[in-house]
Design a protein around this motif. Structure first.
Motif, PDB file in Angstrom:
ATOM      1  N   TYR A 157      31.731   7.335 -33.898  1.00 62.29           N
ATOM      2  CA  TYR A 157      31.307   6.561 -32.731  1.00 62.29           C
ATOM      3  C   TYR A 157      32.508   5.829 -32.132  1.00 62.29           C
ATOM      4  O   TYR A 157      33.258   5.161 -32.845  1.00 62.29           O
ATOM      5  CB  TYR A 157      30.225   5.560 -33.125  1.00 62.29           C
ATOM      6  CG  TYR A 157      28.849   6.159 -33.223  1.00 62.29           C
ATOM      7  CD1 TYR A 157      28.623   7.337 -33.928  1.00 62.29           C
ATOM      8  CD2 TYR A 157      27.758   5.547 -32.622  1.00 62.29           C
ATOM      9  CE1 TYR A 157      27.358   7.887 -34.025  1.00 62.29           C
ATOM     10  CE2 TYR A 157      26.490   6.090 -32.711  1.00 62.29           C
ATOM     11  CZ  TYR A 157      26.298   7.261 -33.417  1.00 62.29           C
ATOM     12  OH  TYR A 157      25.044   7.798 -33.515  1.00 62.29           O
ATOM     13  N   THR A 158      32.654   5.944 -30.828  1.00 66.10           N
ATOM     14  CA  THR A 158      33.749   5.294 -30.119  1.00 66.10           C
ATOM     15  C   THR A 158      33.279   3.946 -29.557  1.00 66.10           C
ATOM     16  O   THR A 158      32.105   3.582 -29.662  1.00 66.10           O
ATOM     17  CB  THR A 158      34.268   6.190 -28.990  1.00 66.10           C
ATOM     18  OG1 THR A 158      33.201   6.433 -28.062  1.00 66.10           O
ATOM     19  CG2 THR A 158      34.767   7.516 -29.538  1.00 66.10           C
ATOM     20  N   LYS A 159      34.202   3.243 -28.933  1.00 64.70           N
ATOM     21  CA  LYS A 159      33.894   1.921 -28.387  1.00 64.70           C
ATOM     22  C   LYS A 159      32.791   1.995 -27.331  1.00 64.70           C
ATOM     23  O   LYS A 159      31.896   1.141 -27.297  1.00 64.70           O
ATOM     24  CB  LYS A 159      35.160   1.309 -27.796  1.00 64.70           C
ATOM     25  CG  LYS A 159      34.971  -0.050 -27.161  1.00 64.70           C
ATOM     26  CD  LYS A 159      36.286  -0.573 -26.622  1.00 64.70           C
ATOM     27  CE  LYS A 159      36.087  -1.866 -25.864  1.00 64.70           C
ATOM     28  NZ  LYS A 159      37.366  -2.399 -25.331  1.00 64.70           N
ATOM     29  N   ASP A 160      32.823   2.998 -26.471  1.00 61.79           N
ATOM     30  CA  ASP A 160      31.798   3.138 -25.440  1.00 61.79           C
ATOM     31  C   ASP A 160      30.415   3.327 -26.044  1.00 61.79           C
ATOM     32  O   ASP A 160      29.412   2.868 -25.476  1.00 61.79           O
ATOM     33  CB  ASP A 160      32.122   4.324 -24.530  1.00 61.79           C
ATOM     34  CG  ASP A 160      33.402   4.092 -23.732  1.00 61.79           C
ATOM     35  OD1 ASP A 160      33.756   2.916 -23.531  1.00 61.79           O
ATOM     36  OD2 ASP A 160      34.043   5.077 -23.345  1.00 61.79           O
ATOM     37  N   MET A 161      30.330   3.987 -27.182  1.00 61.54           N
ATOM     38  CA  MET A 161      29.041   4.223 -27.834  1.00 61.54           C
ATOM     39  C   MET A 161      28.551   2.992 -28.584  1.00 61.54           C
ATOM     40  O   MET A 161      27.351   2.823 -28.792  1.00 61.54           O
ATOM     41  CB  MET A 161      29.165   5.414 -28.791  1.00 61.54           C
ATOM     42  CG  MET A 161      29.625   6.696 -28.125  1.00 61.54           C
ATOM     43  SD  MET A 161      30.175   7.947 -29.291  1.00 61.54           S
ATOM     44  CE  MET A 161      28.638   8.412 -30.070  1.00 61.54           C
ATOM     45  N   LEU A 162      29.469   2.118 -28.984  1.00 60.22           N
ATOM     46  CA  LEU A 162      29.107   0.951 -29.786  1.00 60.22           C
ATOM     47  C   LEU A 162      28.877  -0.307 -28.955  1.00 60.22           C
ATOM     48  O   LEU A 162      28.197  -1.234 -29.415  1.00 60.22           O
ATOM     49  CB  LEU A 162      30.203   0.669 -30.824  1.00 60.22           C
ATOM     50  CG  LEU A 162      30.412   1.746 -31.890  1.00 60.22           C
ATOM     51  CD1 LEU A 162      31.706   1.487 -32.654  1.00 60.22           C
ATOM     52  CD2 LEU A 162      29.235   1.789 -32.852  1.00 60.22           C
ATOM     53  N   ALA A 199      31.460 -10.513 -33.128  1.00 59.63           N
ATOM     54  CA  ALA A 199      31.489  -9.407 -32.169  1.00 59.63           C
ATOM     55  C   ALA A 199      30.767  -8.190 -32.708  1.00 59.63           C
ATOM     56  O   ALA A 199      30.211  -7.401 -31.944  1.00 59.63           O
ATOM     57  CB  ALA A 199      32.940  -9.041 -31.838  1.00 59.63           C
ATOM     58  N   LEU A 200      30.768  -8.019 -34.014  1.00 58.42           N
ATOM     59  CA  LEU A 200      30.180  -6.835 -34.637  1.00 58.42           C
ATOM     60  C   LEU A 200      28.927  -7.231 -35.402  1.00 58.42           C
ATOM     61  O   LEU A 200      28.967  -8.105 -36.271  1.00 58.42           O
ATOM     62  CB  LEU A 200      31.194  -6.181 -35.581  1.00 58.42           C
ATOM     63  CG  LEU A 200      30.829  -4.801 -36.121  1.00 58.42           C
ATOM     64  CD1 LEU A 200      30.765  -3.775 -34.993  1.00 58.42           C
ATOM     65  CD2 LEU A 200      31.833  -4.353 -37.168  1.00 58.42           C
ATOM     66  N   LEU A 242      28.830  -3.584 -30.826  1.00 60.16           N
ATOM     67  CA  LEU A 242      29.840  -4.529 -30.361  1.00 60.16           C
ATOM     68  C   LEU A 242      29.217  -5.399 -29.274  1.00 60.16           C
ATOM     69  O   LEU A 242      28.789  -4.889 -28.246  1.00 60.16           O
ATOM     70  CB  LEU A 242      31.060  -3.778 -29.814  1.00 60.16           C
ATOM     71  CG  LEU A 242      31.956  -3.094 -30.854  1.00 60.16           C
ATOM     72  CD1 LEU A 242      33.001  -2.227 -30.169  1.00 60.16           C
ATOM     73  CD2 LEU A 242      32.637  -4.126 -31.741  1.00 60.16           C
ATOM     74  N   ASN A 243      29.164  -6.688 -29.502  1.00 58.18           N
ATOM     75  CA  ASN A 243      28.445  -7.600 -28.621  1.00 58.18           C
ATOM     76  C   ASN A 243      29.319  -8.120 -27.488  1.00 58.18           C
ATOM     77  O   ASN A 243      30.543  -8.035 -27.521  1.00 58.18           O
ATOM     78  CB  ASN A 243      27.883  -8.772 -29.425  1.00 58.18           C
ATOM     79  CG  ASN A 243      26.914  -8.306 -30.487  1.00 58.18           C
ATOM     80  OD1 ASN A 243      25.989  -7.557 -30.207  1.00 58.18           O
ATOM     81  ND2 ASN A 243      27.138  -8.732 -31.724  1.00 58.18           N
ATOM     82  N   ARG A 244      28.647  -8.686 -26.488  1.00 55.38           N
ATOM     83  CA  ARG A 244      29.316  -9.249 -25.312  1.00 55.38           C
ATOM     84  C   ARG A 244      28.956 -10.731 -25.182  1.00 55.38           C
ATOM     85  O   ARG A 244      27.946 -11.196 -25.700  1.00 55.38           O
ATOM     86  CB  ARG A 244      28.853  -8.528 -24.033  1.00 55.38           C
ATOM     87  CG  ARG A 244      29.149  -7.039 -23.996  1.00 55.38           C
ATOM     88  CD  ARG A 244      28.577  -6.450 -22.710  1.00 55.38           C
ATOM     89  NE  ARG A 244      28.739  -5.019 -22.611  1.00 55.38           N
ATOM     90  CZ  ARG A 244      29.788  -4.410 -22.067  1.00 55.38           C
ATOM     91  NH1 ARG A 244      30.767  -5.125 -21.574  1.00 55.38           N
ATOM     92  NH2 ARG A 244      29.868  -3.095 -22.016  1.00 55.38           N
ATOM     93  N   TRP A 245      29.806 -11.446 -24.433  1.00 55.94           N
ATOM     94  CA  TRP A 245      29.490 -12.809 -24.029  1.00 55.94           C
ATOM     95  C   TRP A 245      28.515 -12.762 -22.849  1.00 55.94           C
ATOM     96  O   TRP A 245      28.343 -11.713 -22.231  1.00 55.94           O
ATOM     97  CB  TRP A 245      30.758 -13.564 -23.632  1.00 55.94           C
ATOM     98  CG  TRP A 245      31.653 -13.856 -24.797  1.00 55.94           C
ATOM     99  CD1 TRP A 245      32.768 -13.170 -25.168  1.00 55.94           C
ATOM    100  CD2 TRP A 245      31.492 -14.901 -25.752  1.00 55.94           C
ATOM    101  NE1 TRP A 245      33.320 -13.727 -26.292  1.00 55.94           N
ATOM    102  CE2 TRP A 245      32.557 -14.786 -26.672  1.00 55.94           C
ATOM    103  CE3 TRP A 245      30.560 -15.920 -25.931  1.00 55.94           C
ATOM    104  CZ2 TRP A 245      32.721 -15.666 -27.751  1.00 55.94           C
ATOM    105  CZ3 TRP A 245      30.723 -16.786 -26.991  1.00 55.94           C
ATOM    106  CH2 TRP A 245      31.788 -16.658 -27.887  1.00 55.94           C
TER     107      TRP A 245
END
Length: 200
Positions: A134-139, A115-116, A46-49
């Motif tokens: 896998y949860t959000k924190d792991m991704l 985002a993915l 999951l990517n960030r700006w």
């Protein structure tokens, strides 16, 4: 009976005898790992700006596109006090079940905000079924230099239009366009000046 008919049962061993005299190729895995292809479909990310906010807006299109029903998403609304993404919503819960995932990449094509994406990491084996969910924190992609962990206000502009316009630039040049103090108004003024110059 012809001579060729007599040799028929032996012909099948021809491949085996041929392989006996060929040099065997042994891969010393996991000590030695061969690089994957550039577009290899591996673990998701999951990517960030560039300012650290999440690109995921919790639209759930990736979950709908998944043929294996391996993705679970719960969206939530952003507030001015707690903003996790530049849109109205963000992915509050994001899970990928790698016991089901077939790494087809259809979720990547369905994502409207990029985002993915999929990394080159392919070592997903584990001895626990729970650890393969896998949860959000792991991704989530790790925070890089210049990024701030959400929640926080948008740093690339005061409106969503400004944010996405600056976010489309390369990540190295986006902060520079804002100025060192992150002045979004100055960045917008610079774009208007360039546009009026082009019209002439």
């Amino acid at each position: 009976m012809a001579l060729t008919d007599f040799l028929n049962p032996v012909k099948g061993f021809g491949v085996s005898f041929h392989q006996m005299f060929m040099k065997s190729e042994t891969v010393q895995y996991p000590e030695v790992k061969k690089p994957t292809a550039p577009r290899f479909h591996g673990r998701h990310q999951l990517n960030r700006w560039p300012d650290g906010l999440e690109k995921c807006v919790g639209c759930e299109l990736c979950a709908w596109a998944c043929p294996a029903d391996a993705i679970y998403v719960e969206g939530a609304d952003n507030t001015e006090e707690e903003r996790y993404s530049p849109g109205e919503r963000y992915g509050r819960v994001y899970q990928i079940n790698y016991l089901r995932c077939i790494l087809c990449g259809l979720c990547i094509e369905a994502c409207p905000t990029r985002a993915l994406t999929m990394t080159n990491e392919y070592e997903l084996a584990d001895d626990s079924r729970e650890s393969l969910i896998y949860t959000k924190d792991m991704l989530l992609a790790p925070l890089r230099e210049g990024m701030e962990a959400p929640p926080h206000p948008m740093r690339l502009g005061e409106t969503e239009e400004d944010y996405y316009r600056l976010g489309l630039q390369p990540e190295e040049s986006a902060p520079a366009a804002q100025g060192e103090g992150g002045d979004a108004a100055a960045a917008r003024e610079g774009r208007r000046t360039r546009k009026s110059g082009d019209d002439k």
